[in-house]
Design a protein around this motif. Structure first.
Motif, PDB file in Angstrom:
ATOM      1  N   GLY A 185      37.874  40.734  23.136  1.00 22.59           N
ATOM      2  CA  GLY A 185      37.061  41.284  24.219  1.00 22.59           C
ATOM      3  C   GLY A 185      37.145  40.423  25.472  1.00 22.59           C
ATOM      4  O   GLY A 185      37.271  40.929  26.590  1.00 22.59           O
ATOM      5  N   PHE A 186      37.094  39.117  25.293  1.00 17.20           N
ATOM      6  CA  PHE A 186      37.187  38.201  26.427  1.00 17.20           C
ATOM      7  C   PHE A 186      38.556  38.312  27.099  1.00 17.20           C
ATOM      8  O   PHE A 186      38.655  38.357  28.331  1.00 17.20           O
ATOM      9  CB  PHE A 186      36.951  36.763  25.944  1.00 17.20           C
ATOM     10  N   LEU A 187      39.607  38.398  26.294  1.00 16.75           N
ATOM     11  CA  LEU A 187      40.956  38.529  26.836  1.00 16.75           C
ATOM     12  C   LEU A 187      41.117  39.845  27.600  1.00 16.75           C
ATOM     13  O   LEU A 187      41.697  39.888  28.683  1.00 16.75           O
ATOM     14  CB  LEU A 187      41.986  38.443  25.712  1.00 16.75           C
ATOM     15  N   SER A 242      39.149  39.696  30.879  1.00 18.49           N
ATOM     16  CA  SER A 242      39.843  38.794  31.804  1.00 18.49           C
ATOM     17  C   SER A 242      41.068  39.468  32.401  1.00 18.49           C
ATOM     18  O   SER A 242      41.334  39.343  33.603  1.00 18.49           O
ATOM     19  CB  SER A 242      40.266  37.516  31.082  1.00 18.49           C
ATOM     20  N   THR A 243      41.810  40.180  31.581  1.00 17.18           N
ATOM     21  CA  THR A 243      42.997  40.882  32.059  1.00 17.18           C
ATOM     22  C   THR A 243      42.628  41.935  33.102  1.00 17.18           C
ATOM     23  O   THR A 243      43.280  42.059  34.140  1.00 17.18           O
ATOM     24  CB  THR A 243      43.740  41.545  30.883  1.00 17.18           C
ATOM     25  N   ILE A 262      36.467  50.464  41.973  1.00 15.09           N
ATOM     26  CA  ILE A 262      37.119  51.224  40.917  1.00 15.09           C
ATOM     27  C   ILE A 262      38.541  50.712  40.718  1.00 15.09           C
ATOM     28  O   ILE A 262      39.282  50.520  41.675  1.00 15.09           O
ATOM     29  CB  ILE A 262      37.120  52.724  41.250  1.00 15.09           C
ATOM     30  N   LEU A 263      38.917  50.487  39.489  1.00 20.07           N
ATOM     31  CA  LEU A 263      40.218  49.921  39.165  1.00 20.07           C
ATOM     32  C   LEU A 263      41.256  51.024  38.964  1.00 20.07           C
ATOM     33  O   LEU A 263      41.057  51.935  38.181  1.00 20.07           O
ATOM     34  CB  LEU A 263      40.111  49.082  37.892  1.00 20.07           C
ATOM     35  N   PHE A 264      42.372  50.927  39.652  1.00 16.04           N
ATOM     36  CA  PHE A 264      43.545  51.772  39.460  1.00 16.04           C
ATOM     37  C   PHE A 264      43.305  53.266  39.662  1.00 16.04           C
ATOM     38  O   PHE A 264      43.962  54.085  39.045  1.00 16.04           O
ATOM     39  CB  PHE A 264      44.162  51.550  38.090  1.00 16.04           C
ATOM     40  N   LEU A 265      42.353  53.640  40.463  1.00 11.90           N
ATOM     41  CA  LEU A 265      42.172  55.052  40.788  1.00 11.90           C
ATOM     42  C   LEU A 265      42.658  55.252  42.207  1.00 11.90           C
ATOM     43  O   LEU A 265      42.242  54.567  43.130  1.00 11.90           O
ATOM     44  CB  LEU A 265      40.714  55.469  40.663  1.00 11.90           C
ATOM     45  N   GLU A 266      43.544  56.196  42.368  1.00  7.55           N
ATOM     46  CA  GLU A 266      44.088  56.444  43.696  1.00  7.55           C
ATOM     47  C   GLU A 266      43.088  57.212  44.522  1.00  7.55           C
ATOM     48  O   GLU A 266      42.379  58.085  44.044  1.00  7.55           O
ATOM     49  CB  GLU A 266      45.388  57.242  43.578  1.00  7.55           C
TER      50      GLU A 266
END
Length: 67
Positions: free
Chosen positions: A35-37, A40-41, A57-61
């Motif tokens: 979970g930590f890895l 972190s990623t 928001i991550l990786f949403l165009e």
């Protein structure tokens, strides 16, 4: 005879349930590490690829509006 067989079957079933649900601290450690890895990623990738400060928001165009 049936009562003895039923009692043995129940004892075997209890043992199997116990063995499948017992607590293993090593599994907890690997789950925490994984979970930590993963978190972190995601944080690193978001820092590298998502530099727009007004959105979280991550990786949403974004939608491209064409007139």
């Amino acid at each position: 005879m049936k009562k003895k067989k039923l009692k043995e079957s129940l004892q075997k079933a209890r043992y199997i349930v116990y063995m499948e649900t017992r607590h293993n601290p090593k599994d907890n450690a690997w789950s925490f590490f994984g979970g930590f890895l993963g978190l972190s990623t995601i944080g690193i990738l978001q820092g590298l690829f998502h530099t727009d400060d007004n959105s979280d928001i991550l990786f949403l165009e974004k939608e491209i509006q064409s007139d």
